[in-house]
Design a protein around this motif. Structure first.
Motif, PDB file in Angstrom:
ATOM      1  N   ARG A 166       0.829  -1.202   0.000  1.00  0.00           N
ATOM      2  CA  ARG A 166       0.000   0.000   0.000  1.00  0.00           C
ATOM      3  C   ARG A 166       0.862   1.250   0.000  1.00  0.00           C
ATOM      4  NH1 ARG A 166      -3.107  -2.145   5.059  1.00  0.00           N
ATOM      5  NH2 ARG A 166      -0.900  -2.499   5.416  1.00  0.00           N
ATOM      6  N   GLU A 167       2.023   1.147   0.656  1.00  0.00           N
ATOM      7  CA  GLU A 167       2.933   2.287   0.652  1.00  0.00           C
ATOM      8  C   GLU A 167       3.504   2.516  -0.744  1.00  0.00           C
ATOM      9  OE1 GLU A 167       4.242   1.863   5.330  1.00  0.00           O
ATOM     10  OE2 GLU A 167       5.659   1.271   3.792  1.00  0.00           O
ATOM     11  N   VAL A 173       0.711   7.013  -6.572  1.00  0.00           N
ATOM     12  CA  VAL A 173      -0.318   8.048  -6.702  1.00  0.00           C
ATOM     13  C   VAL A 173       0.299   9.433  -6.519  1.00  0.00           C
ATOM     14  CG1 VAL A 173      -2.450   8.958  -5.706  1.00  0.00           C
ATOM     15  CG2 VAL A 173      -2.169   6.518  -5.953  1.00  0.00           C
ATOM     16  N   LEU A 174       1.342   9.508  -5.697  1.00  0.00           N
ATOM     17  CA  LEU A 174       2.001  10.798  -5.485  1.00  0.00           C
ATOM     18  C   LEU A 174       3.037  11.080  -6.569  1.00  0.00           C
ATOM     19  CD1 LEU A 174       2.440  10.699  -1.605  1.00  0.00           C
ATOM     20  CD2 LEU A 174       0.788  12.012  -2.913  1.00  0.00           C
ATOM     21  N   TRP A 265      11.759   4.340  15.739  1.00  0.00           N
ATOM     22  CA  TRP A 265      10.353   4.135  15.435  1.00  0.00           C
ATOM     23  C   TRP A 265       9.992   2.670  15.259  1.00  0.00           C
ATOM     24  CZ3 TRP A 265      10.843   1.698  10.836  1.00  0.00           C
ATOM     25  CH2 TRP A 265      11.985   2.005  10.084  1.00  0.00           C
TER      26      TRP A 265
ATOM     27  N   TYR B  83      -5.396  10.344  -2.733  1.00  0.00           N
ATOM     28  CA  TYR B  83      -5.965   9.024  -2.458  1.00  0.00           C
ATOM     29  C   TYR B  83      -5.844   8.745  -0.966  1.00  0.00           C
ATOM     30  CZ  TYR B  83      -7.204   4.246  -4.022  1.00  0.00           C
ATOM     31  OH  TYR B  83      -7.839   3.063  -4.268  1.00  0.00           O
ATOM     32  N   PHE B  85      -6.311   5.723   1.621  1.00  0.00           N
ATOM     33  CA  PHE B  85      -6.473   4.273   1.610  1.00  0.00           C
ATOM     34  C   PHE B  85      -7.270   3.803   2.819  1.00  0.00           C
ATOM     35  CE2 PHE B  85      -2.733   5.255  -0.801  1.00  0.00           C
ATOM     36  CZ  PHE B  85      -2.794   4.411  -1.885  1.00  0.00           C
ATOM     37  N   SER B  87      -6.401   1.706   5.118  1.00  0.00           N
ATOM     38  CA  SER B  87      -5.598   1.901   6.328  1.00  0.00           C
ATOM     39  C   SER B  87      -4.816   3.188   6.115  1.00  0.00           C
ATOM     40  CB  SER B  87      -4.647   0.727   6.514  1.00  0.00           C
ATOM     41  OG  SER B  87      -3.784   0.632   5.409  1.00  0.00           O
ATOM     42  N   THR B  89      -1.825   4.046   6.228  1.00  0.00           N
ATOM     43  CA  THR B  89      -0.627   3.951   5.398  1.00  0.00           C
ATOM     44  C   THR B  89       0.318   5.126   5.635  1.00  0.00           C
ATOM     45  OG1 THR B  89      -2.123   3.042   3.739  1.00  0.00           O
ATOM     46  CG2 THR B  89       0.138   3.266   3.082  1.00  0.00           C
ATOM     47  N   LEU B  91       3.954   6.575   6.932  1.00  0.00           N
ATOM     48  CA  LEU B  91       5.307   6.044   7.023  1.00  0.00           C
ATOM     49  C   LEU B  91       5.739   6.117   8.494  1.00  0.00           C
ATOM     50  CD1 LEU B  91       6.856   7.682   3.840  1.00  0.00           C
ATOM     51  CD2 LEU B  91       5.663   5.498   4.075  1.00  0.00           C
ATOM     52  N   GLU B  92       6.061   4.970   9.069  1.00  0.00           N
ATOM     53  CA  GLU B  92       6.222   4.920  10.530  1.00  0.00           C
ATOM     54  C   GLU B  92       7.484   5.633  10.995  1.00  0.00           C
ATOM     55  OE1 GLU B  92       6.727   0.967  12.048  1.00  0.00           O
ATOM     56  OE2 GLU B  92       7.757   0.268  10.261  1.00  0.00           O
ATOM     57  N   TRP B  93       8.433   5.896  10.071  1.00  0.00           N
ATOM     58  CA  TRP B  93       9.665   6.573  10.468  1.00  0.00           C
ATOM     59  C   TRP B  93       9.548   8.088  10.341  1.00  0.00           C
ATOM     60  CZ3 TRP B  93       9.142   3.140   6.455  1.00  0.00           C
ATOM     61  CH2 TRP B  93       9.162   3.684   5.178  1.00  0.00           C
ATOM     62  N   ARG B  94       8.389   8.565   9.929  1.00  0.00           N
ATOM     63  CA  ARG B  94       8.199  10.010   9.813  1.00  0.00           C
ATOM     64  C   ARG B  94       7.162  10.473  10.823  1.00  0.00           C
ATOM     65  NH1 ARG B  94       8.630  12.826   4.451  1.00  0.00           N
ATOM     66  NH2 ARG B  94      10.419  11.886   3.448  1.00  0.00           N
ATOM     67  N   LEU B 102       5.331  14.808   2.876  1.00  0.00           N
ATOM     68  CA  LEU B 102       5.805  13.883   1.838  1.00  0.00           C
ATOM     69  C   LEU B 102       5.378  14.248   0.408  1.00  0.00           C
ATOM     70  CD1 LEU B 102       7.284  11.110   1.249  1.00  0.00           C
ATOM     71  CD2 LEU B 102       5.019  10.085   1.396  1.00  0.00           C
ATOM     72  N   PRO B 103       4.069  14.482   0.161  1.00  0.00           N
ATOM     73  CA  PRO B 103       3.682  14.807  -1.221  1.00  0.00           C
ATOM     74  C   PRO B 103       4.371  16.066  -1.741  1.00  0.00           C
ATOM     75  CG  PRO B 103       1.749  14.362   0.127  1.00  0.00           C
ATOM     76  CD  PRO B 103       2.910  14.440   1.069  1.00  0.00           C
ATOM     77  N   ARG B 136       2.696   5.673  15.439  1.00  0.00           N
ATOM     78  CA  ARG B 136       2.307   4.678  16.443  1.00  0.00           C
ATOM     79  C   ARG B 136       1.833   5.301  17.750  1.00  0.00           C
ATOM     80  NH1 ARG B 136       6.888   4.378  19.867  1.00  0.00           N
ATOM     81  NH2 ARG B 136       8.810   4.941  18.781  1.00  0.00           N
ATOM     82  N   ARG B 150      -2.600  14.503   4.414  1.00  0.00           N
ATOM     83  CA  ARG B 150      -1.580  14.221   3.413  1.00  0.00           C
ATOM     84  C   ARG B 150      -2.191  14.205   2.008  1.00  0.00           C
ATOM     85  NH1 ARG B 150       1.142   8.575   4.089  1.00  0.00           N
ATOM     86  NH2 ARG B 150      -0.937   7.978   3.430  1.00  0.00           N
TER      87      ARG B 150
END
Lengths: 272, 263
Positions: A166-167, A173-174, A265, B83, B85, B87, B89, B91-94, B102-103, B136, B150
């Motif tokens: 999904r990522e 999409v981006l 993280w 879009y 989603f 879930s 989605t 990014l867990e490190w950001r 990000l975009p 998290r 986002r």
């Protein structure tokens, strides 16, 4: 004024609670160590376990206190060999993983050989490497590098493909470029794999250096153990074993510390 | 130009071990500019597939697809599509701020411009105090709000949402729906929203399209007559209930037909 005081006190109590947490996480291990050493002591001195099988812990300590120079000198040699081999192996592995990741054909063509490489018994290759690179430290560095290279290359490559589907869709999409996807998605996703491999390799590189020293060397922990074995000097053997375990532990600790810094993280890093 | 999304005679067929499987057939849909349209249908009827085609994540077998008069590939390239989603989605490190950045980063927007924009968007989704938090550390509802921020930070013309609140409990979901209505009213965007919750669909949309499965197609369409902002009175009115029952019936028939076809 008052706020500063409160702030300092807060920082201090945070430090104390951190220390307490650390103590809580290590004390079971310390207790186990004390029990094992006590039993060992009793076995040697009360139950009469012979010295040539396993010398009493106090004899090993005595040996380390009496002859610290040879332990330090040889330990240093092994440390440098393992550290150099580890570093070279990691750099090479990351480079190869990135190349294979972007070149499908080469990846498919080499992956079976990577797996074979991962399963190379060190004892089998060390003599050949010593013939190529001599009796000195260079050959041990090469053996340690080889043993570091394979797990790190394989797991980093795996990690580069581990990004969530999904990522990946999100990045499409981006309208991300392939390079952006690599830098901002796939490389960060690979870090947990990379660090897991580093932990394995950190212990393996010390092992590799010691085993290579057994085969042929003029310094190092392996050399020390071998010469002590010729004279049945068991306290010396065990003191050397303790030093090599200590080196491996230091490596492991450094990797764990770096991991905590780089990927706080991730779930593999405790303390949420 | 008044049409945001135009789908004509869309067909999707996947090759599978058991032979070709037609997921969508003869699928038509038009979404007008600044319209909020919901797509509801039984699970597996191809709702997500429609969104994926519009976002160029999937190549249609045949049919026509236009997003702002562009083909999906060009629309994605021009960053006209957001879009969300199922879930979050993230990014867990950001942290939250960097996830929303990000975009803008990917589009090469300069940091000086990007950061205030991302901050403003985070403020709009009500998470100002959480910019430095990691995913998290957030609840499911908050994570989904970050995902929506986002998706909207590039100010895309069209936002596709794939059951964004499906994983949330009923109360949080109601809350999020109200919030989403407010956000929608304050923007110029067009939303295509996939759900299988009828109440949610009516509450949010200008138009509700009901899909049947195997092959997926639209069988019924309802226009929601309530003006925004929608009051509690409207949501508990007789008119709302009638609409809901009609849609429920259409959905029931669609699901029933699907089961019959399967047996």
């Amino acid at each position: 004024m008052t706020t500063t005081v409160v702030g300092e006190r807060g920082a201090l109590s945070a430090k104390i609670s951190k220390a307490r947490k650390f103590f809580h996480s290590v004390w079971p291990a310390i207790i186990i160590a004390i029990i094992v050493i006590a039993l060992w002591y009793v076995a040697s001195n009360v139950w009469g376990l012979p010295k040539y099988i396993l010398p009493s812990p106090d004899l090993i300590l005595q040996e380390a206190i009496d002859n610290p120079n040879s332990l330090i000198r040889n330990g240093w040699v092994t440390f440098v060999e393992a550290a150099a081999g580890f570093s070279i192996g990691v750099v090479a592995a990351v480079f190869v993983a990135l190349v294979l990741d972007s070149w499908r054909f080469l990846e498919k063509g080499t992956s079976p050989y990577l797996v074979i490489g991962l399963n190379i018994p060190i004892v089998a290759i060390a003599p050949a490497v010593i013939i190529w690179f001599g009796f000195g430290m260079a050959s041990k560095v090469v053996v340690a590098a080889v043993l570091t290279f394979f797990p790190v290359a394989i797991y980093t490559l795996k990690g580069l493909k581990a990004a969530d589907r999904r990522e990946v869709d999100l990045f499409r999409v981006l309208s991300a470029s392939r390079f952006q996807e690599l830098i901002k998605l796939r490389m960060p996703s690979s870090l947990p794999f990379f660090f897991a491999a580093l932990r394995v390799a950190s212990a393996a590189s010390v092992l590799a250096a010691v085993v290579a020293e057994f085969i042929q060397a003029n310094a190092g922990i392996g050399y020390l153990i071998l010469t002590a074995a010729y004279t049945n000097d068991t306290p010396r053997i065990w003191a050397a074993v303790a030093v090599s375990a200590g080196i491996a532990l230091v490596f492991y600790g450094i990797v764990t510390l770096v991991e905590r810094r780089v990927i706080p993280w991730h779930s593999s890093v405790g303390d949420r | 130009m008044n049409v945001a999304v135009e789908v004509r005679k869309l067909e999707i067929t996947f090759g599978s071990a058991a032979g070709p499987l037609t997921v969508l057939d003869d699928f038509d849909l038009t979404v007008k500019r600044n319209e909020f349209v919901s797509l509801i249908g039984p699970s597996g009827c191809g709702k997500t597939t429609v969104l994926r085609c519009i976002a160029d994540l999937l190549e249609p077998t045949s049919g026509q697809l236009l997003v702002n008069d562009l083909d999906p590939k060009a629309a994605v390239k021009q960053r006209q599509i957001g879009y969300v989603f199922q879930s979050a989605t993230l990014l867990e490190w950001r942290n939250v701020l960097k996830n929303v950045l990000l975009p803008l980063e990917l589009a090469g927007v300069r940091r000086k411009v990007a950061i205030p924009r991302a901050q403003a968007m985070i403020e709009r989704v009500g998470l100002t105090g959480f910019m430095k938090h990691y995913p998290r550390q957030l609840s499911g509802g908050m994570q989904q709000r970050v995902a929506i921020a986002r998706a909207m930070v590039m100010e895309p013309d069209i936002i596709l949402m794939d059951e964004p609140f499906a994983a949330l409990d009923e109360i949080t979901r109601d809350d999020m729906n109200q919030w989403l209505t407010e956000v929608f009213m304050s923007t110029e965007s067009t939303v295509l929203f996939v759900t299988h919750n009828i109440r949610e669909a009516i509450q949010l949309s200008d138009r509700v399209a009901v899909m049947a499965a195997r092959p997926g197609r639209i069988v019924e369409e309802y226009t929601v007559p309530f003006p925004r902002p929608r009051t509690a009175e409207q949501l508990f009115s007789e008119e709302f209930n009638v609409l809901r029952q009609q849609a429920e019936q259409a959905l029931y028939q669609a699901a029933h037909a699907m089961r019959k076809a399967a047996s």
